[in-house]
Design a protein around this motif. Structure first.
Motif, mmCIF file in Angstrom:
data_model
loop_
_atom_site.group_PDB
_atom_site.id
_atom_site.type_symbol
_atom_site.label_atom_id
_atom_site.label_comp_id
_atom_site.label_asym_id
_atom_site.label_seq_id
_atom_site.Cartn_x
_atom_site.Cartn_y
_atom_site.Cartn_z
ATOM 1 N N ALA A 1 0.822 -1.215 0.000
ATOM 2 C CA ALA A 1 0.000 0.000 0.000
ATOM 3 C C ALA A 1 0.858 1.270 0.000
ATOM 4 O O ALA A 1 0.379 2.350 -0.350
ATOM 5 N N GLY A 2 2.121 1.128 0.434
ATOM 6 C CA GLY A 2 2.987 2.304 0.515
ATOM 7 C C GLY A 2 3.236 2.736 1.958
ATOM 8 O O GLY A 2 3.716 3.847 2.201
ATOM 9 N N GLY B 1 8.455 -5.197 9.883
ATOM 10 C CA GLY B 1 8.990 -5.980 8.768
ATOM 11 C C GLY B 1 10.498 -5.775 8.635
ATOM 12 O O GLY B 1 11.257 -6.734 8.466
ATOM 13 N N GLY C 1 4.498 -16.052 3.967
ATOM 14 C CA GLY C 1 3.539 -14.944 3.960
ATOM 15 C C GLY C 1 2.586 -14.980 5.137
ATOM 16 O O GLY C 1 1.549 -14.301 5.127
ATOM 17 N N LEU D 1 1.744 -14.706 9.470
ATOM 18 C CA LEU D 1 2.100 -13.751 10.528
ATOM 19 C C LEU D 1 2.954 -14.428 11.604
ATOM 20 O O LEU D 1 2.689 -15.569 12.000
ATOM 21 N N MET E 1 5.914 -10.516 18.573
ATOM 22 C CA MET E 1 5.827 -9.191 17.971
ATOM 23 C C MET E 1 5.552 -8.116 19.024
ATOM 24 O O MET E 1 6.122 -7.023 18.973
ATOM 25 N N PHE F 1 2.665 -2.773 12.278
ATOM 26 C CA PHE F 1 2.152 -3.170 13.598
ATOM 27 C C PHE F 1 1.162 -2.101 14.034
ATOM 28 O O PHE F 1 1.470 -0.923 13.882
ATOM 29 N N ARG G 1 8.707 -4.742 -7.112
ATOM 30 C CA ARG G 1 9.648 -4.153 -6.144
ATOM 31 C C ARG G 1 11.012 -4.842 -6.222
ATOM 32 O O ARG G 1 11.104 -6.051 -6.299
ATOM 33 N N ASN H 1 14.856 -0.342 -0.542
ATOM 34 C CA ASN H 1 14.024 -0.376 -1.752
ATOM 35 C C ASN H 1 14.670 0.495 -2.834
ATOM 36 O O ASN H 1 14.983 1.660 -2.591
ATOM 37 N N ASP I 1 9.563 -12.668 -0.062
ATOM 38 C CA ASP I 1 8.119 -12.914 0.079
ATOM 39 C C ASP I 1 7.304 -12.137 -0.966
ATOM 40 O O ASP I 1 6.106 -11.937 -0.796
ATOM 41 N N PRO J 1 3.162 8.847 -5.246
ATOM 42 C CA PRO J 1 3.663 8.961 -3.864
ATOM 43 C C PRO J 1 3.614 10.380 -3.278
ATOM 44 O O PRO J 1 3.294 10.557 -2.112
HETATM 45 P P1 AP5 Z 1 6.042 -6.042 6.170
HETATM 46 O O1 AP5 Z 1 7.414 -5.705 5.792
HETATM 47 O O2 AP5 Z 1 5.338 -5.184 7.150
HETATM 48 O O3 AP5 Z 1 5.236 -6.193 4.817
HETATM 49 P P2 AP5 Z 1 3.799 -5.700 4.363
HETATM 50 O O4 AP5 Z 1 2.873 -5.172 5.369
HETATM 51 O O5 AP5 Z 1 3.291 -6.870 3.603
HETATM 52 O O6 AP5 Z 1 4.107 -4.438 3.538
HETATM 53 P P3 AP5 Z 1 5.120 -4.162 2.353
HETATM 54 O O7 AP5 Z 1 6.472 -3.859 2.881
HETATM 55 O O8 AP5 Z 1 5.013 -5.221 1.279
HETATM 56 O O9 AP5 Z 1 4.411 -2.906 1.698
HETATM 57 P P4 AP5 Z 1 4.253 -1.384 2.175
HETATM 58 O O10 AP5 Z 1 2.820 -1.088 2.452
HETATM 59 O O11 AP5 Z 1 5.248 -1.025 3.222
HETATM 60 O O12 AP5 Z 1 4.598 -0.705 0.800
HETATM 61 P P5 AP5 Z 1 5.969 -0.061 0.282
HETATM 62 O O13 AP5 Z 1 6.085 1.343 0.757
HETATM 63 O O14 AP5 Z 1 7.099 -0.988 0.574
HETATM 64 O O15 AP5 Z 1 5.954 -7.541 6.745
HETATM 65 C C1 AP5 Z 1 6.605 -8.613 6.121
HETATM 66 C C2 AP5 Z 1 6.338 -9.897 6.912
HETATM 67 O O16 AP5 Z 1 6.872 -9.772 8.253
HETATM 68 C C3 AP5 Z 1 4.853 -10.249 7.132
HETATM 69 O O17 AP5 Z 1 4.303 -10.950 6.026
HETATM 70 C C4 AP5 Z 1 4.933 -11.109 8.392
HETATM 71 O O18 AP5 Z 1 5.405 -12.413 8.111
HETATM 72 C C5 AP5 Z 1 6.017 -10.394 9.206
HETATM 73 N N1 AP5 Z 1 5.475 -9.341 10.104
HETATM 74 C C6 AP5 Z 1 5.787 -8.017 10.060
HETATM 75 N N2 AP5 Z 1 5.124 -7.354 11.022
HETATM 76 C C7 AP5 Z 1 4.373 -8.271 11.679
HETATM 77 C C8 AP5 Z 1 3.456 -8.183 12.763
HETATM 78 N N3 AP5 Z 1 3.156 -7.011 13.360
HETATM 79 N N4 AP5 Z 1 2.845 -9.329 13.189
HETATM 80 C C9 AP5 Z 1 3.144 -10.535 12.599
HETATM 81 N N5 AP5 Z 1 3.998 -10.675 11.565
HETATM 82 C C10 AP5 Z 1 4.625 -9.547 11.110
HETATM 83 O O19 AP5 Z 1 5.663 -0.025 -1.289
HETATM 84 C C11 AP5 Z 1 5.561 -1.199 -2.060
HETATM 85 C C12 AP5 Z 1 6.090 -0.929 -3.486
HETATM 86 O O20 AP5 Z 1 5.240 0.020 -4.125
HETATM 87 C C13 AP5 Z 1 7.502 -0.307 -3.473
HETATM 88 O O21 AP5 Z 1 8.221 -0.768 -4.564
HETATM 89 C C14 AP5 Z 1 7.218 1.205 -3.594
HETATM 90 O O22 AP5 Z 1 8.277 1.889 -4.192
HETATM 91 C C15 AP5 Z 1 5.951 1.219 -4.435
HETATM 92 N N6 AP5 Z 1 5.061 2.337 -4.111
HETATM 93 C C16 AP5 Z 1 4.852 2.907 -2.876
HETATM 94 N N7 AP5 Z 1 3.933 3.902 -2.962
HETATM 95 C C17 AP5 Z 1 3.550 3.947 -4.260
HETATM 96 C C18 AP5 Z 1 2.601 4.765 -4.977
HETATM 97 N N8 AP5 Z 1 1.889 5.715 -4.351
HETATM 98 N N9 AP5 Z 1 2.459 4.548 -6.305
HETATM 99 C C19 AP5 Z 1 3.167 3.579 -6.947
HETATM 100 N N10 AP5 Z 1 4.084 2.771 -6.325
HETATM 101 C C20 AP5 Z 1 4.259 2.964 -4.996
#
Ligand code: AP5
Length: 241
Positions: A13-14, A34, A58, A60, A66, A88, A127, A136, A169, A208
């Motif tokens: 989601a970003g 993460g 993928g 939790l 956590m 979180f 990504r 990133n 992942d 963004p």
């Molecule tokens: P985590 O790293 O938190 O992954 P996530 O929530 O799946 O989120 P992402 O990092 O994939 O996405 P993001 O929303 O941060 O987007 P981003 O800015 O990177 O967790 C990974 C794993 O860890 C989990 O699956 C779990 O196993 C474990 N975990 C972590 N926390 C946990 C918890 N509390 N409890 C249990 N388990 C936990 O952007 C994504 C991409 O899109 C990038 O390439 C970016 O450049 C691009 N982008 C961003 N914004 C835009 C936009 N506006 N337009 C176009 N592209 C964009």
């Protein structure tokens, strides 16, 4: 008043992109669960060995683990005056624990970034991160369609010629599993926040920079302050911390 911000939303989601920028612009730490877990996996610490397979599927990581990690991180001095939490809480138990950890710290602003599922899959599959430090590639200025020549995460990165790779992942299969877990375990938890006056939802489909502007406006509105005062609020908090 502290500037306590929680970024909510599905994978891709970003949250991380916006959390990083908001935290650095407002002088408060970004706490990404993460990133903490990926660093532990990269460094093959006991925590990393425990969570590696769960993350690669993928799923939790367990709530107790956590909650312990976040409790410890948020009680360090640099987070007492404010923080941006990314990743979180993800379950009802984590949300309840966060309420308890932050009970005496002023309001916690919760922002949900909304993006349709197919756009999330497209973003996450595209990504690329530095194989050495996990930064990133999109965090750095580079030509459209090209990857940056060097990783500029100079604080942590020892890479001399970066190898840009997909996150372990981020395959389509695992991303779809992460989305399933999100809709099953995390989205219902957001209902827990949505009735609060400090909750806002923003449109994450925009570029963004526009998401950043929407985020700043949403935080200011939740605090009942003009956006221009947020930075000084964070600076004052920093002085008190
Ligand atoms: P985590 O790293 O938190 O992954 P996530 O929530 O799946 O989120 P992402 O990092 O994939 O996405 P993001 O929303 O941060 O987007 P981003 O800015 O990177 O967790 C990974 C794993 O860890 C989990 O699956 C779990 O196993 C474990 N975990 C972590 N926390 C946990 C918890 N509390 N409890 C249990 N388990 C936990 O952007 C994504 C991409 O899109 C990038 O390439 C970016 O450049 C691009 N982008 C961003 N914004 C835009 C936009 N506006 N337009 C176009 N592209 C964009």
């Amino acid at each position: 008043m502290a500037l306590n911000l929680v970024m909510l939303g599905p994978p891709g989601a970003g949250k991380g992109t916006q959390a990083e920028r908001f935290a650095s612009e407002h002088g408060i730490p970004k706490v990404s669960t993460g990133d903490i877990l990926r660093e532990a996996v990269h460094d093959t610490t006991p925590l990393g060995e425990k969570v590696k397979a769960v993350m690669e599927r993928g799923e939790l990581v367990g709530d107790d683990l956590m909650i312990g990690i976040v409790r410890e991180r948020l009680t360090r001095p640099d987070a007492l005056g404010g923080f941006v939490l990314d990743g979180f809480p993800r379950t009802a138990a984590q949300a309840t624990a966060l309420d308890e950890i932050t009970a005496s710290r002023g309001p916690v602003i919760c922002i949900e970034i909304q993006v349709p599922d197919e756009e999330l899959v497209r973003r996450v599959r595209g990504r690329r991160v530095c194989d050495d430090c996990g930064a990133n590639a999109d965090a750095f200025e580079h030509l459209p369609g090209a990857l940056p020549p060097l990783c500029q995460n100079t604080d942590r990165c020892r890479s001399v010629g970066p190898k840009w790779v997909a996150r372990s992942d981020d395959s389509e299969l695992v991303v779809r599993e992460r989305l399933k877990v999100y809709w099953r375990d995390t989205r219902p938890m957001i209902e827990y926040y949505s009735a609060r006056p400090t909750f806002r939802a923003i449109d994450g489909k925009q570029p963004p920079e526009q998401v950043r502007e929407a985020l700043v406006a949403a935080v200011a509105s939740a605090l009942g302050k003009p956006a221009s005062q947020l930075r000084s609020l964070a600076k004052n908090v920093g002085l008190q911390a």
